[in-house]
Design an enzyme around this catalytic site. Structure first.
Site, short mmCIF file in Angstrom:
data_model
loop_
_atom_site.label_atom_id
_atom_site.label_comp_id
_atom_site.label_asym_id
_atom_site.label_seq_id
_atom_site.Cartn_x
_atom_site.Cartn_y
_atom_site.Cartn_z
N LYS A 1 18.58 49.73 -32.33
CA LYS A 1 19.27 50.40 -33.42
C LYS A 1 19.75 51.81 -33.04
O LYS A 1 20.68 52.32 -33.63
CB LYS A 1 18.39 50.43 -34.65
CG LYS A 1 18.15 48.99 -35.07
CD LYS A 1 17.56 48.73 -36.32
CE LYS A 1 17.65 47.32 -36.78
NZ LYS A 1 16.59 46.43 -36.29
C1 LIG Z 1 16.58 45.13 -36.37
C2 LIG Z 1 15.95 44.36 -35.29
C3 LIG Z 1 16.28 43.01 -35.07
C4 LIG Z 1 17.22 42.26 -35.98
O1 LIG Z 1 18.56 42.70 -35.86
P1 LIG Z 1 19.62 42.34 -37.01
O2 LIG Z 1 20.83 43.09 -36.64
O3 LIG Z 1 19.02 42.81 -38.29
O4 LIG Z 1 19.80 40.86 -36.98
C5 LIG Z 1 15.72 42.38 -33.98
N1 LIG Z 1 14.85 43.01 -33.16
C6 LIG Z 1 14.49 44.30 -33.35
C7 LIG Z 1 13.51 44.92 -32.43
C8 LIG Z 1 15.03 45.01 -34.40
O5 LIG Z 1 14.69 46.29 -34.58
#
Ligand SMILES: *Cc1c(COP(=O)(O)O)cnc(C)c1O
Length: 466
Positions: free
Chosen positions: A112
């Site tokens: 993120k």
């Molecule tokens: C947010 C997250 C996901 C999921 O991603 P999306 O975009 O919500 O599908 C998967 N793995 C980790 C470590 C995350 O932080």
């Protein structure tokens, strides 16, 4: 570039307004009206450029007149300069044709950061020149919150309120949020699960008076800029592996469907992608959908891959809108059925020519993959990444096509699961070594909209947006 709502009723907006708003006023999500196209030659020309340069080139068409190319180039340089690996998103190799896309070299150790480091700078740029402020409100299943807080801490133009499900995020995840003591940062532990948090945030956005008064903005992946920034790494990895001359497959650990939807956007822009594999844990609404056409809510079970403990994936609506030829009324009707009847069904023939496949991975399988990957490859992976590796193995159609699994978090973010699987307790990187000694700051709230609104009213520094 104009952006339109997936429910067809909110006004079209430019990039600037889409970034500052987040959710559309009709309850839908904003998407680009048309997809910018990149020819194979234009994609080939990206080879050898830095990550920041590729981001500047690939994303420029989405910005319209809202940000100049030279300002944007500076932002990508600064955002990706904050990563601890010079390649920003390096690939590592597991087998002849199997790769990991390491998305965890940002400040909070999950993918993120790739989008939020850029979004923090976009807020500063877009607000600063108008002398405006925003109140950011977001729900997190663990990783968005810390990445958003890290991107917004100490910024004058922004107050940030992050809701997390009390007791349902890992200690590392919680502490990465609650040990940020800047006065513009507010952590709220909600009595409920992630879907409750997300529903509260949606309800807050749907209170249009409150939203206008406090200039409420979203950092969840409902914000288009987040999805947009994630498109870039599908391009950079494809180029490293021989794209666009050959198609690449990606396996994506999925929750809110933002990360994998970015891959779908890359394909829409002209990047040759053979398979996009939706990998879920036992909260598997998405993998059930891609295998049956039925999108039906069930309860959420806590798992060792908590960032995917979601039953309603907000970005999925963007995909449906595209699948239905931008028919906002059809999407609105499906979302009504989801709310009132708990689900809806899509004709499988409509899904047929999509690149998607999907598989789920249960808790024991997740642990087994972590152990096996360490044994066979000497590589420690986190539980989310393990879910991706399992789905890649299950769904792969062509062994000659490079398979890239998105490593969405650093193993040290989920040490308990990694230790259980392997006997190794993964150490936090140096900049976070004292995380467990730092002071925490957070408040508890019930799962209730008016308590949340009161809380924000008492703390947000703006009384009204101009
Ligand atoms: C947010 C997250 C996901 C999921 O991603 P999306 O975009 O919500 O599908 C998967 N793995 C980790 C470590 C995350 O932080």
């Amino acid at each position: 570039m104009r952006y339109i709502s997936t429910r067809g009723e909110a006004p079209a907006l430019n990039f600037e307004d889409v970034v500052l708003t987040g959710l559309a006023r009709d309850g839908g999500l904003y998407v680009p009206e048309t997809w910018p196209q990149m020819s194979h030659q234009e994609i080939r020309d990206l080879a050898g450029e830095s990550y920041a340069e590729v981001a500047a080139i690939v994303l420029q068409p989405f910005l319209g007149d809202s940000v100049s190319p030279s300002d944007f180039r500076q932002m990508t340089e600064k955002a990706y300069g904050a990563f601890s690996h010079k390649a920003v998103v390096p690939l590592s190799q597991l087998d002849a044709n199997d790769f990991l896309m390491e998305l965890y070299h940002g400040p909070t150790l999950a993918f993120k950061d790739v989008a939020l480091q850029l979004l923090g700078l976009l807020y500063d740029h877009l607000l600063g020149r108008k002398n405006k402020k925003v109140t950011i409100v977001g729900a997190t299943s663990g990783d968005t919150g810390s990445a958003a807080i890290e991107a917004c801490r100490g910024r004058d133009a922004v107050d940030i309120f992050i809701l997390h499900p009390a007791g349902r995020v890992s200690d590392v995840q919680r502490r990465q949020m609650t040990t940020v003591l800047d006065s513009n940062v507010h952590n709220i532990a909600v009595d409920g699960d992630f879907d409750d948090c997300q529903a509260l945030v949606k309800a807050l956005f749907n209170d249009l008076d409150f939203r206008d008064q406090y200039a409420v903005s979203a950092v969840n992946s409902i914000n288009w800029a987040r999805v947009m920034a994630q498109i870039v790494y599908y391009f950079t990895t494809a180029i490293s592996l021989g794209g666009p001359g050959r198609a690449i497959s990606y396996s994506v650990p999925s929750g809110n469907f933002g990360d994998i939807y970015a891959g779908y956007c890359a394909a829409k822009m002209g990047l040759p992608i053979e398979q996009l594999i939706v990998a879920t844990n036992r909260n598997d609404i998405l993998s059930r959908f891609f295998n049956t056409g039925e999108y039906i809510k069930e309860g959420v079970d806590p798992t060792i891959s908590p960032s995917m403990d979601i039953q309603v994936s907000s970005n999925f609506e963007r995909f449906l809108f595209d699948l239905y030829g931008q028919d906002g009324a059809a999407v609105k009707e499906m979302m009504r059925q989801l709310d009132e009847d708990g689900g809806f069904t899509v004709n499988m023939s409509q899904l047929n020519n999509a690149t998607f496949s999907a598989a789920k991975c249960d808790e024991q399988e997740t642990l087994d993959v972590i152990a096996k990957t360490l044994k066979e490859n000497g590589k420690l992976v986190d539980p989310h990444t393990a879910v991706g590796l399992k789905a890649a193995a299950d769904c792969r159609r062509n062994v000659k096509t490079p398979m890239v699994t998105l490593a969405t978090a650093h193993p040290a973010k989920f040490p308990a699961a990694v230790e259980k699987a392997t006997g190794h307790y993964p150490e936090l990187p140096g900049h976070m070594a004292d995380l467990f000694e730092r002071e925490e700051k957070m408040d508890h709230l019930p799962n209730d909209l008016s308590s949340l609104q009161t809380y924000i009213r008492e703390r947000a520094r703006i009384l009204s947006a101009d």
